[in-house]
Design a protein around this motif. Structure first.
Motif, PDB file in Angstrom:
ATOM      1  N   ASP A   1       0.847  -1.194   0.000  1.00  0.00           N
ATOM      2  CA  ASP A   1       0.000   0.000   0.000  1.00  0.00           C
ATOM      3  C   ASP A   1       0.882   1.242   0.000  1.00  0.00           C
ATOM      4  OD1 ASP A   1      -2.151   1.696   0.131  1.00  0.00           O
ATOM      5  OD2 ASP A   1      -2.281   1.621   2.316  1.00  0.00           O
TER       6      ASP A   1
ATOM      7  N   LYS B   1       3.351   0.452   3.336  1.00  0.00           N
ATOM      8  CA  LYS B   1       2.831  -0.598   4.199  1.00  0.00           C
ATOM      9  C   LYS B   1       2.732  -1.912   3.437  1.00  0.00           C
ATOM     10  CE  LYS B   1      -0.022   2.020   7.487  1.00  0.00           C
ATOM     11  NZ  LYS B   1      -1.382   2.158   8.055  1.00  0.00           N
TER      12      LYS B   1
ATOM     13  N   GLU C   1       0.493  -5.311   3.657  1.00  0.00           N
ATOM     14  CA  GLU C   1      -0.750  -5.784   4.259  1.00  0.00           C
ATOM     15  C   GLU C   1      -1.003  -7.225   3.854  1.00  0.00           C
ATOM     16  OE1 GLU C   1      -3.598  -3.020   2.777  1.00  0.00           O
ATOM     17  OE2 GLU C   1      -3.029  -1.426   4.184  1.00  0.00           O
TER      18      GLU C   1
ATOM     19  N   SER D   1      -7.000  -9.182   9.410  1.00  0.00           N
ATOM     20  CA  SER D   1      -6.084  -8.434   8.547  1.00  0.00           C
ATOM     21  C   SER D   1      -4.866  -7.989   9.342  1.00  0.00           C
ATOM     22  CB  SER D   1      -6.794  -7.232   7.933  1.00  0.00           C
ATOM     23  OG  SER D   1      -7.277  -6.373   8.957  1.00  0.00           O
ATOM     24  N   PHE D   2      -3.784  -7.744   8.625  1.00  0.00           N
ATOM     25  CA  PHE D   2      -2.530  -7.349   9.266  1.00  0.00           C
ATOM     26  C   PHE D   2      -1.841  -6.326   8.382  1.00  0.00           C
ATOM     27  CE2 PHE D   2       2.072  -7.711   9.667  1.00  0.00           C
ATOM     28  CZ  PHE D   2       2.253  -7.588  11.046  1.00  0.00           C
ATOM     29  N   ALA D   3      -1.222  -5.329   8.992  1.00  0.00           N
ATOM     30  CA  ALA D   3      -0.462  -4.322   8.255  1.00  0.00           C
ATOM     31  C   ALA D   3       0.774  -3.971   9.057  1.00  0.00           C
ATOM     32  CB  ALA D   3      -1.313  -3.074   8.002  1.00  0.00           C
TER      33      ALA D   3
ATOM     34  N   ASP E   1       4.202  -1.201   8.924  1.00  0.00           N
ATOM     35  CA  ASP E   1       4.916  -0.099   8.286  1.00  0.00           C
ATOM     36  C   ASP E   1       6.336  -0.548   7.967  1.00  0.00           C
ATOM     37  OD1 ASP E   1       2.836   1.833   8.387  1.00  0.00           O
ATOM     38  OD2 ASP E   1       3.225   2.108  10.532  1.00  0.00           O
TER      39      ASP E   1
END
Length: 754
Positions: free
Chosen positions: A513, A549, A551, A559-561, A563
């Protein structure tokens, strides 16, 4: 080839006993050879080595002290390899992220050939697992040699082609190259370049570089110490913890932000007997990652900026893993029979043990037909696993043909409609099929039109007859992984790694992202496994984003994100770090799409980074050297020497000679061998030249015997033999005729000089 190489080294060690070293007490007498009943693996090099290629035993002698040895008749049909003594060695290793670049610089002497004679010298480069040979530089008194990559189209204008044994992979990670006609007593300066991946185990990156030299490469003069040097540079590119070097007594001599350097330097009487070992921990308990970006080099056809994104699984295991629905699709065609299938079944037994009771599984065996363990998915209970173990060890018939599409379709149909679990297929084959592109097109549609978690196809290729680029493309389309085994002994271990990695997925459906106008080399980003880090490489247009990011989906469907830490790097050769992955992924796509521009892009990468590919070839470049001052002085003395100097100048100013090495890659599969059910263990068949030599030796033996002995002599000799002697002599003659032993034949018929 590995066994043949080891036998040649064993012959060379025996032949080396002829060398006279003198009576000086400072000279170490040759130690008794090790017991010769050891396995061939014992004689394979465990560090970079150079060998004298000896076809004529008469030239073997000390170039400094002639020993006037007994005359030796004949030549060796299979040349012996005498290990050369090494007089200097240094090792430089640069680590970037998960890749190490290795440079070995050394000096060897042709100590076993008369000063008036010449021999070829074969360089052997053993590399660590996932090693990639990059090049060699050889410096001689009057010549120099180096390697480079060229496009396949450029090979048409090269006149000289090397023999297969003059440049080949003896094992998947041991390359040999031959330098021709070097004088006895010459010192050879060599630089060897290769890269290799660091292995990842439980949050730790580990590097092992082959650097264990056998005793017989130590120079004969034992009282003179020689310098041994190892320099190790670690440019993390990632957040790491403590660096450990356990193999040699290193001293840290430089530490800067993100960089650390170690040095080992010592005067030694014997060379290193320990491989270089390095490891450093990845300091995070959770999934973390970063992004490195860099401008391309000026000679790159693609002037978009490069990037490399890395994701590490972390050490935390409290996160819930994916429940799995697994189907093993195993090739049991006739070519898989024997050790190949046995090793595959052994790996399957380990795979069953890694399934959890809540996982579901099934097995499909295929050749020209398809065999199902069960008509529907089964829970991996202890009873079901035991039944599966017994079923795969049953004889399912001598399968003729190889059909991958039908069993793969059945596997995907069984996994359709999967909810709340990770569907995956492990495909194992040793053959190529005609409808490979059709299979990839079909799988692309399945992924595009399927569920959010599409079936992951993890592919495993055995030997060189299957199309490994098809298998890589098939796994790439479905977010899966690809692995291979090119020798029988590695099937079990490599299969276990693939299965263990596939069953240990911690993050799926990964997306980036914050990127715009980006090209990722992998058409679909693979899943992140707890068994290995994930590297995502590609190109981008415009400015690199300030924030980025990664993801994905976790095992509990949440869900997981994360940085990503962004860093512009200038002191790291990022184009070389990502080159091997770039070439492998683009080659699979070029095969699938038959895109000419992709092929040209691959060739450009190979020429810049010296990596091997299907669309490039390696050449050995020979250059003449000239001492300008010496020859200019000689040219003043006489017109004859002027002419001699002019010839030397002409030779030196001539274009470098290029020698084209044989194809070093695996190709795109062998449909003919698959149709004939040729097993992988028979890939290394005798060449037509070898077969012809054996046939001639067998058929012409008795004819030559009759020409060398008169009939009356034979009658008189045989009349005086007893039965036992006659039987023994007939057996000896039969053995000579069968194997065409050149040495024994030459003893009988020296005038033939074979």
């Amino acid at each position: 080839m590995a066994e043949a190489f080891a036998w040649a080294v064993e012959d060379g060690l025996r032949l080396g006993k002829r060398i006279y070293l003198g009576k000086d007490r400072a000279v170490a007498p040759p130690k008794p050879l090790p017991v010769m009943d050891k396995s061939p693996q014992f004689y394979l090099p465990s560090a970079p080595m150079v060998y004298a290629v000896i076809s004529d035993p008469r030239i073997v002698d000390n170039p400094d002290i002639p020993s006037y040895q007994p005359y030796v008749h004949g030549r060796l049909d299979t040349p012996a390899l005498i290990p050369l003594q090494m007089s200097a060695i240094s090792l430089d290793v640069d680590c970037f992220v998960d890749t190490a670049f290795v440079l070995v610089s050394g000096t060897w002497r042709v100590h076993c050939v008369m000063g008036s004679r010449k021999c070829d010298c074969r360089i052997a480069i053993p590399m660590g697992e996932q090693g990639a040979f990059l090049g060699v530089e050889v410096d001689l008194p009057k010549k120099s040699y180096s390697t480079e990559q060229i496009g396949v189209d450029e090979t048409k204008c090269i006149r000289h082609t090397a023999k297969p044994e003059d440049g080949e992979f003896v094992t998947p990670y041991m390359f040999t190259i031959t330098i021709p006609k070097i004088n006895g007593g010459t010192y050879i300066s060599i630089k060897l370049h290769w890269s290799q991946k660091l292995s990842y185990i439980r949050g730790q990156l580990t590097l092992t570089v082959p650097f264990s030299f056998p005793e017989y490469v130590n120079p004969a003069i034992k009282k003179i110490a020689r310098k041994e040097k190892i320099q190790l540079n670690v440019n993390y590119g990632i957040e790491t913890g403590m660096v450990q070097t356990t193999s040699h007594p290193f001293k840290e001599f430089k530490r800067e932000s993100g960089d650390i350097s170690f040095l080992y330097e010592a005067n030694v009487l014997t060379w290193s007997e320990t491989d270089l070992s390095l490891s450093y921990t990845v300091s995070s308990s959770n999934i973390f990652g970063g992004a490195l970006f860099q401008s391309p080099p000026t000679n790159d056809l693609d002037q978009r900026d490069m990037f490399c994104i890395y994701l590490f699984p972390g050490n935390e295991r409290s996160t819930k893993g994916f429940s799995k629905e697994v189907i093993f699709v195993i090739d049991i065609s006739a070519s898989m029979r024997g050790r190949t299938l046995e090793n595959t079944k052994n790996a399957m037994n380990i795979a069953f043990s890694k399934l959890s009771p809540e996982d579901s599984f099934n097995i499909i065996l295929f050749s020209g037909e398809t065999f199902l363990f069960c008509t529907s998915m089964m829970l991996a209970s202890q009873e079901a696993v035991e039944r599966a173990y017994e079923w795969i060890h049953k004889d399912h018939g001598e399968g003729a043909g190889t059909d991958i599409f039908v069993p793969l379709q059945k596997a995907i149909d069984m996994l359709s409609g999967t909810h709340g679990s990770m569907p995956m297929v492990f495909l194992v084959t040793d053959g190529a099929v005609e409808d490979e592109r059709k299979i990839c097109e079909w799988m692309s549609k399945v992924v595009k039109n399927g569920e959010s978690l599409c079936p992951r196809i993890h592919t495993f290729g055995i030997g060189s007859f299957c199309n490994h680029h098809f298998l890589r493309m098939l796994s790439m389309i479905s977010h899966g992984e690809y692995a291979a085994a090119f020798d029988l002994d590695s099937i079990e271990s490599q299969m276990q790694k693939l299965i263990s990695s596939g069953l240990s997925t911690v993050l799926a459906n990964i997306t980036l992202d914050g990127f715009e106008q980006v090209e990722v080399y992998s058409s679909c980003i693979p899943d992140l496994s707890s068994e290995a880090p994930l590297m995502i490489c590609g190109r981008y247009q415009g400015s690199f984003p300030d924030t980025l990011k990664a993801e994905g989906i976790l095992g509990d469907s949440g869900s997981f994100a994360v940085d990503l830490k962004i860093e512009k790097t200038t002191d790291m050769p990022l184009d070389k770090v990502i080159a091997r992955q770039q070439i492998d992924l683009l080659t699979a796509q070029a095969w699938f799409s038959e895109n000419k521009q992709l092929k040209e892009q691959i060739v450009n990468v190979c020429m810049r980074t010296c990596n091997i590919s299907e669309y490039s070839r390696m050449v050995l470049i020979e250059k003449n050297k000239i001492d300008t001052d010496t020859d200019a002085a000689r040219a003043k003395k006489s017109s004859k020497k002027k002419r001699h100097a002019r010839k030397l100048w002409e030779a030196a100013s001539a274009k470098p000679e290029k020698i084209l090495l044989q194809v070093l890659t695996i190709g795109f599969g062998n449909l003919g061998a698959t149709a004939e059910n040729t097993p992988p263990e028979f890939e290394e068949e005798a060449s037509p030249e070898v077969i012809e030599i054996l046939n001639k030796a067998a058929t012409n033996f008795w004819d030559r015997l009759c020409k060398s002995c008169c009939c009356m002599c034979c009658i008189q000799c045989c009349s005086k033999m007893n039965n036992q002697c006659g039987a023994l002599l007939s057996q000896i003659f039969a053995a000579f005729a069968y194997i065409g032993c050149s040495q024994c034949y030459s003893l009988c018929f020296p005038e033939e000089g074979q």
